[in-house]
Structure formats: structure tokens, C-alpha cells
Write a protein that holds these residues in place. Structure first.
Motif, PDB file in Angstrom:
ATOM      1  N   PRO A  12       9.385  -5.837  -8.035  1.00 25.29           N
ATOM      2  CA  PRO A  12       8.132  -5.470  -7.358  1.00 25.29           C
ATOM      3  C   PRO A  12       8.001  -3.972  -7.135  1.00 25.29           C
ATOM      4  N   ALA A  13       9.117  -3.280  -6.843  1.00 29.62           N
ATOM      5  CA  ALA A  13       9.046  -1.830  -6.634  1.00 29.62           C
ATOM      6  C   ALA A  13       8.588  -1.132  -7.913  1.00 29.62           C
ATOM      7  N   ALA A  14       9.145  -1.574  -9.054  1.00 30.73           N
ATOM      8  CA  ALA A  14       8.787  -0.957 -10.330  1.00 30.73           C
ATOM      9  C   ALA A  14       7.308  -1.170 -10.632  1.00 30.73           C
ATOM     10  N   VAL A  15       6.840  -2.435 -10.434  1.00 30.67           N
ATOM     11  CA  VAL A  15       5.430  -2.728 -10.713  1.00 30.67           C
ATOM     12  C   VAL A  15       4.528  -1.897  -9.790  1.00 30.67           C
ATOM     13  N   ALA A  16       4.894  -1.816  -8.513  1.00 31.22           N
ATOM     14  CA  ALA A  16       4.080  -1.056  -7.567  1.00 31.22           C
ATOM     15  C   ALA A  16       3.982   0.413  -7.975  1.00 31.22           C
ATOM     16  N   LEU A  17       5.111   1.002  -8.373  1.00 27.41           N
ATOM     17  CA  LEU A  17       5.092   2.416  -8.752  1.00 27.41           C
ATOM     18  C   LEU A  17       4.313   2.644 -10.041  1.00 27.41           C
ATOM     19  N   MET A  41       1.591  -9.455  -7.768  1.00 27.79           N
ATOM     20  CA  MET A  41       1.520  -8.492  -6.668  1.00 27.79           C
ATOM     21  C   MET A  41       0.869  -7.188  -7.138  1.00 27.79           C
ATOM     22  N   GLY A  42       1.213  -6.781  -8.376  1.00 30.50           N
ATOM     23  CA  GLY A  42       0.642  -5.554  -8.931  1.00 30.50           C
ATOM     24  C   GLY A  42      -0.872  -5.628  -9.003  1.00 30.50           C
ATOM     25  N   ALA A  43      -1.374  -6.804  -9.414  1.00 31.16           N
ATOM     26  CA  ALA A  43      -2.822  -6.989  -9.465  1.00 31.16           C
ATOM     27  C   ALA A  43      -3.410  -6.823  -8.066  1.00 31.16           C
ATOM     28  N   GLY A  44      -2.752  -7.415  -7.077  1.00 32.73           N
ATOM     29  CA  GLY A  44      -3.192  -7.277  -5.693  1.00 32.73           C
ATOM     30  C   GLY A  44      -3.213  -5.826  -5.245  1.00 32.73           C
ATOM     31  N   LEU A  45      -2.158  -5.096  -5.617  1.00 35.25           N
ATOM     32  CA  LEU A  45      -2.072  -3.677  -5.244  1.00 35.25           C
ATOM     33  C   LEU A  45      -3.220  -2.885  -5.848  1.00 35.25           C
ATOM     34  N   TRP A  46      -3.561  -3.248  -7.089  1.00 38.67           N
ATOM     35  CA  TRP A  46      -4.609  -2.520  -7.795  1.00 38.67           C
ATOM     36  C   TRP A  46      -5.937  -2.664  -7.057  1.00 38.67           C
ATOM     37  N   PHE A  47      -6.237  -3.928  -6.628  1.00 38.09           N
ATOM     38  CA  PHE A  47      -7.455  -4.158  -5.845  1.00 38.09           C
ATOM     39  C   PHE A  47      -7.367  -3.452  -4.491  1.00 38.09           C
ATOM     40  N   LEU A  81      -2.819  11.300   9.090  1.00 39.35           N
ATOM     41  CA  LEU A  81      -2.603  10.031   9.785  1.00 39.35           C
ATOM     42  C   LEU A  81      -3.289   8.890   9.043  1.00 39.35           C
ATOM     43  N   ALA A  82      -4.567   9.112   8.675  1.00 42.64           N
ATOM     44  CA  ALA A  82      -5.327   8.059   7.999  1.00 42.64           C
ATOM     45  C   ALA A  82      -4.713   7.740   6.644  1.00 42.64           C
ATOM     46  N   SER A  83      -4.325   8.773   5.888  1.00 39.44           N
ATOM     47  CA  SER A  83      -3.797   8.502   4.547  1.00 39.44           C
ATOM     48  C   SER A  83      -2.418   7.839   4.632  1.00 39.44           C
ATOM     49  N   ALA A  84      -1.607   8.261   5.609  1.00 38.55           N
ATOM     50  CA  ALA A  84      -0.300   7.629   5.771  1.00 38.55           C
ATOM     51  C   ALA A  84      -0.463   6.168   6.184  1.00 38.55           C
ATOM     52  N   ALA A  85      -1.426   5.904   7.076  1.00 41.90           N
ATOM     53  CA  ALA A  85      -1.669   4.526   7.512  1.00 41.90           C
ATOM     54  C   ALA A  85      -2.150   3.679   6.342  1.00 41.90           C
ATOM     55  N   ALA A  86      -3.026   4.249   5.515  1.00 39.53           N
ATOM     56  CA  ALA A  86      -3.541   3.505   4.367  1.00 39.53           C
ATOM     57  C   ALA A  86      -2.415   3.176   3.390  1.00 39.53           C
ATOM     58  N   LEU A  87      -1.529   4.150   3.155  1.00 35.59           N
ATOM     59  CA  LEU A  87      -0.405   3.923   2.242  1.00 35.59           C
ATOM     60  C   LEU A  87       0.527   2.853   2.806  1.00 35.59           C
ATOM     61  N   LEU A  88       0.766   2.944   4.114  1.00 34.03           N
ATOM     62  CA  LEU A  88       1.626   1.960   4.775  1.00 34.03           C
ATOM     63  C   LEU A  88       1.026   0.561   4.647  1.00 34.03           C
ATOM     64  N   ALA A  89      -0.309   0.472   4.842  1.00 31.13           N
ATOM     65  CA  ALA A  89      -0.994  -0.819   4.713  1.00 31.13           C
ATOM     66  C   ALA A  89      -0.842  -1.348   3.297  1.00 31.13           C
ATOM     67  N   VAL A 101       1.544  -0.650   1.104  1.00 27.72           N
ATOM     68  CA  VAL A 101       2.929  -1.040   0.843  1.00 27.72           C
ATOM     69  C   VAL A 101       3.258  -2.362   1.537  1.00 27.72           C
ATOM     70  N   THR A 102       2.864  -2.476   2.813  1.00 26.59           N
ATOM     71  CA  THR A 102       3.128  -3.715   3.553  1.00 26.59           C
ATOM     72  C   THR A 102       2.418  -4.889   2.903  1.00 26.59           C
ATOM     73  N   GLY A 103       1.136  -4.667   2.523  1.00 27.60           N
ATOM     74  CA  GLY A 103       0.372  -5.715   1.852  1.00 27.60           C
ATOM     75  C   GLY A 103       1.070  -6.154   0.579  1.00 27.60           C
ATOM     76  N   GLY A 104       1.559  -5.186  -0.179  1.00 24.38           N
ATOM     77  CA  GLY A 104       2.261  -5.489  -1.417  1.00 24.38           C
ATOM     78  C   GLY A 104       3.488  -6.335  -1.177  1.00 24.38           C
ATOM     79  N   MET A 105       4.247  -5.972  -0.144  1.00 24.64           N
ATOM     80  CA  MET A 105       5.466  -6.724   0.165  1.00 24.64           C
ATOM     81  C   MET A 105       5.142  -8.161   0.559  1.00 24.64           C
ATOM     82  N   LEU A 106       4.098  -8.317   1.388  1.00 27.38           N
ATOM     83  CA  LEU A 106       3.704  -9.667   1.811  1.00 27.38           C
ATOM     84  C   LEU A 106       3.245 -10.484   0.616  1.00 27.38           C
TER      85      LEU A 106
END
Lengths: 443, 85
Positions: free
Chosen positions: A323-328, B14-20, B36-44, B46-51
Motif C-alpha cells: 500500500p505504501a508503494a501504491v500510495a507514493l 486503495m490507490g484508486a480511493g487515494l486518487w479520488f 496547517l490546512a495542507s498538513a491536515a489535508a495530507l494527514l486525512a 494518509v489516514t483515509g488510505g490506511m483505513l
């Protein structure tokens, strides 16, 4: 074996180190960006790191850790101490010699690593001066690698895991000083950073020496001698130098080619830093923890147990790596923009770095897989097979990098670095599990 | 190692989800939105991707979370037995 707990310790330590490393790189992007001074600094920074990965970490993880682990297993602390003192004497002697020679021949070394800089005497001179300042870092790091290997073999992963963070703590401090001093973007800033790297080396070494003392393991200096222990280490270590440094050699080839394009060295540096995050947490942690574990299991338990550990480790690391690779690969530019794009780092820099990052990310799973399999070979004291793999991967990398650079610039170099380790798998599928001792294979 | 292709499948989903997700969050994922906003967006993101990955991995059977839970318990039990692996 308590794989999960050890994995967690090393993983957390590596994560802390990487987060601090991030702070450092984010700060660094703002302070020195990706211009000629940054190019000069990153090349200078590459040289001690290259020797460190090749000789200190590569050779030591490959040769010293198994030998030391066996000395602990067979003869207990006194035997292990005698062996370590022999190695220390020989290592220290070699390191001082290498450092002295390198300081003298620095222009030649920098030319070898960045021939493209020769067109710009100012950039080249800066690079030579900074490398001279930073080179003693190699000496400290080699001794640090040895001390870390000893602590890891004795099952103490925490201190050895956290020591790499000290470099980042010192560098973040130096960057803060540059910021307050208002010298961002100047050569002076890069020199402050160079001295900080050198100082950090001595601090890291000091911390580990204190740590070894605390568990009653202090080494006395001896006269360097060619003992059987040193010989055994050399026999195992020399091929390990090459095998352990696959990526390093590949990255160096990248640096050499990239030095001919302005800012390419910097782009690849920033992309590589992000790519190292998942690699560090998963690949390196599992390699460091697996190595002593498999070593012990091959000596005391059945090969099946060791293979089982390796399979678990592969499955586990792929669940994190894929997943990390795909995300990056999907959102590289977004990540780079948020982290680096401010101060001296522009939107164009983000786009260029992001493209390189996506190319690097494609090779992540293959590289982590290698990290999982390598300890199996090293634990069996088979350094030949990984060396052959390293050779194949180098040839593929150099060929591809040269072929892709004219059309794709620095992104071509990153892509070549990614494809290279995977190519060794295709060339030799049956050996990927080190199946010589076991009928069951991992794939 | 039948799990590896499943892990890859879950990662790609998950990659497809990240793209959207990156498309949706685009206005905040730039330096002009503020740190702050850009860091929060990136965090969201990344967290979304993990979930998403966890959900897809469970659905495809790439990771058997119940089995991993069982493995941890088994390991703890084994550690109490002397001579265990």
C-alpha cells in the motif's frame, strides 16, 4: 522468537528517526532548496554515507553480526569480547588510514562521484571542501555500526535503534541556527550543516560507547593484527560489502549521471528521502531483527522454523509495503508539495521531485523483499548468492540509467534504480528463498 | 504465499480511493492553503488510505485479522512453554 516485539522496538526507533529526518529535510528544503549549493552539499553528504552503507552497515551486518552472535553463543561474553577487540583494532587502523587518504585525495573522489560538477569550478570546490569536513563522519559511523551490531546481537535493540536519530537532532539544531542567523540559501549555511554532520558522528558514537559500558561491555584498544577472526570477517565481509550495498551502488550510479544536470542531484535526494520512509520502517527493521533471529534459529532450531520466520516476515512486510508503494505512485506530488514546497523550494521543484518519487516507489516492494531474504543468506554465511544478485542488478541499473537519462532526465535515473533490484529476482527465481537447506520454498 | 496477489489487489483498490481523495482535497493540498490546512489535508488523505487498505485487505482476505489476533495470543502462550520456538 519474539519477532513482533523486536520488530516493534526497531520499527518505532526507525520511525522516530525518520520523523526527525523529515523535520530536517523539510527545514533543509526551505533553507537550501535545490540550487547549486544544495547540489554541492548533497553530493558531499553522499560520500561518507556511501562508505558507511557499503563498509560499515553492509559489511558489518553481513559478516560481523553473524560471527559475533556465534561468539556469544559458543563462548559467552569473554570470547565475544576478545573477538570484538580484535576486530575493533583492525577496523580502527583501517578507518584512520582510509580517512587520511580520502582527505588528501578528496578532489579525485568528488570528481568520481560527480563528474558533472567539473564544469562549474565553484560548485566543485564547495563540494570538495564540504566533503573534507564531513568525511570523519564515516569513521564514527563504522564504529557505530559495530557497536550497534554488538548491542543487537545481545538482544538490545532500543539504544542502537535510537542512536541514528541523534544525527537528525543535531542537524535540526544546526538548521534552526541557520534560520535565526539569517544565512539561509548561502554557502555559509551549507558549511554550518557540514560541521554539524561531523559533530553528530562523534555524539552518536559516544552514546553507544556509554551504552555498551552500561551493560559492562567495554573494549580495550589493542594493536591491529591479522588474527583468524579478522580473516574470517574479511572473507565474509568483502562480498557482503557489495551485496549489502545494492541500492547504495545504484544510487551512486544515479548521482554520477545526475551530476550532469542542474538540480537533479537535489531532486533525487528529496525523492529518495521520502522513499526511505516506508523502506526504513519496514525493510530495515525487519532486516535488523530477522538477522540475529535467523542466525540463532539456523544454529539451534530446524531450518523449517527459520523459513517460517522468513515467510511471516515477507507477508508482514508486504502488507505494509505494497500500500505504501501504491500510495507514493498515486499521489507523489501532493505529498512533496505539502512537505517541502516553501522558502527556497518551488512548485517546479515539487513536480520534478514528485515524478522521481513515483519512479522510486515502483521499486519499493522488490527492495523490501530483498531486505527480507538477505539475512537468510548472511546467516548461512552465504555471501556469494547476494553478491551475484547485486552484480546483475548493478549492470541492469547502469544500462537503464544511461538509456533513460537523455529522454526522462532524473526520473529515468529513479526508474532505473527501481527496476534493478527486481531484475535479480527474474534472473534467478529458484534461489529467492535460499531453498538449499529446505524442501519448502517461500514463494 | 497466496496472500501476495490479494495484498496487491487491496493496495490497487486503495490507490484508486487515494486518487479520488486527492482530487477532492486538491484545494487544500497546496502551500497557498497554509501549512496547517495542507498538513491536515495530507494527514486525512494518509489516514483515509490506511483505513481503505484495511477494509479492502479484510474484504479480499489478504489479511486475516482474526488469524493475526490468534497468532499473537499463540505466541504469548508459547513463550511460557520452555523450549518452544
Amino acid at each position: 522468537m519474539n519477532l513482533l516485539k523486536n520488530f516493534a522496538t526497531v520499527g518505532v526507533a526507525t520511525l522516530v528517526s525518520r520523523v526527525l529526518g523529515f523535520a530536517r529535510d523539510v527545514f533543509m528544503a526551505t533553507m537550501i532548496g535545490s540550487g547549486p549549493i544544495a547540489d554541492a552539499f548533497f553530493v558531499a553528504f553522499r560520500l561518507p554515507n556511501l562508505f558507511r552503507r557499503l563498509f560499515a552497515e553492509g559489511a558489518f551486518n553481513a559478516a560481523f553480526v553473524p560471527l559475533f552472535a556465534r561468539a556469544v553463543e559458543e563462548g559467552g561474553a569473554p570470547r565475544a569480547r576478545a573477538f570484538a577487540e580484535e576486530i575493533l583494532a583492525a577496523l580502527l587502523f583501517t578507518l584512520i588510514l582510509v580517512t587520511a587518504l580520502a582527505e588528501l585525495a578528496m578532489p579525485v573522489l568528488v570528481y568520481a562521484l560527480a563528474p558533472g560538477f567539473a564544469d562549474d569550478p565553484a560548485k566543485f570546490g564547495l563540494s570538495v571542501d564540504m566533503t573534507r569536513i564531513m568525511f570523519p563522519y564515516l569513521l564514527c559511523m563504522s564504529l557505530t555500526a559495530m557497536a550497534s551490531g554488538m548491542l543487537n546481537s545481545m538482544g538490545r535493540f532500543a539504544l542502537a535503534g535510537f542512536v541514528p536519530s541523534l544525527l537528525n537532532v543535531v542537524l535540526v539544531g544546526a538548521l534552526a541556527w541557520i534560520w535565526l542567523d539569517g544565512t539561509a540559501g548561502t554557502a555559509e549555511a551549507a558549511f554550518v550543516l557540514s560541521w554539524a554532520v561531523c559533530a553528530a558522528g562523534f555524539i552518536q558514537l559516544g552514546a553507544l560507547v556509554i551504552g555498551l559500558r552500561a551493560i559492562g561491555f567495554s573494549l580495550r584498544p589493542r594493536r591491529p593484527r591479522m588474527t583468524p577472526g579478522v580473516k574470517r570477517l574479511l572473507v565474509l565481509g568483502v562480498p557482503g560489502v557489495i551485496a549489502g550495498g545494492i541500492t547504495q551502488i545504484n544510487i551512486v550510479v544515479g548521482t554520477i549521471i545526475a551530476s550532469t544536470q542542474a538540480s537533479a542531484v537535489s531532486y533525487l535526494y528529496y525523492a529518495d528521502r521520502l522513499y526511505q520512509l516506508p523502506l526504513g520502517v519496514v525493510g530495515v527493521a525487519i532486516g535488523v531483527v530477522l538477522l540475529p533471529d535467523i542466525t540463532r534459529q539456523l544454529r539451534s532450531a530446524t531450518p523449517e522454523t527459520a523459513i517460517h520466520t522468513q515467510n511471516r516476515a515477507l507477508e508482514f512486510s508486504m502488507a505494509l509495503t505494497l500500500p505504501a508503494a501504491v500510495a507514493l505512485m498515486v499521489v507523489p506530488v501532493e505529498v512533496i508539495r505539502v512537505l517541502f514546497e516553501r522558502g527556497a523550494f518551488t512548485a517546479a521543484d515539487s513536480a520534478a521531485t514528485g515524478a522521481a518519487l513515483a519512479a522510486y516507489a515502483a521499486g519499493l516492494p522488490a527492495f523490501v523483499a530483498i531486505k527480507v531474504f538477505q539475512p537468510g543468506y548472511f546467516a548461512r554465511e552465504d555471501t556469494k548468492t547476494p553478491t551475484i544478485h547485486a552484480g546483475i542488478s548493478m549492470v541492469v541499473n547502469v544500462g537503464l540509467a544511461l538509456a533513460l537519462f537523455p529522454a526522462f532526465a532524473h526520473v529515468g535515473i529513479a526508474a532505473a534504480t527501481s527496476v534493478a533490484p527486481g531484475s535479480t529476482r527474474c534472473c534467478s527465481p529458484p534461489v529467492c528463498c535460499g531453498a538449499a537447506r529446505s524442501p519448502r520454498t517461500a514463494c | 504465499m497466496k496472500r501476495l496477489p490479494l495484498l496487491l489487489l487491496a493496495s490497487l483498490l486503495m490507490g484508486a480511493g487515494l486518487w479520488f481523495g486527492a482530487g477532492l482535497l486538491a484545494p487544500w493540498l497546496t502551500p497557498s492553503a497554509g501549512l496547517l490546512a495542507s498538513a491536515a489535508a495530507l494527514l486525512a488523505l494518509v489516514t483515509g488510505g490506511m483505513l481503505l487498505f484495511a477494509v479492502f485487505a479484510a474484504l479480499t482476505g489478504a489479511i486475516d485479522f482474526r488469524r493475526y489476533g490468534g497468532m499473537v495470543l499463540a505466541r504469548a502462550a508459547r513463550r511460557k512453554t520452555p523450549g518452544g520456538p
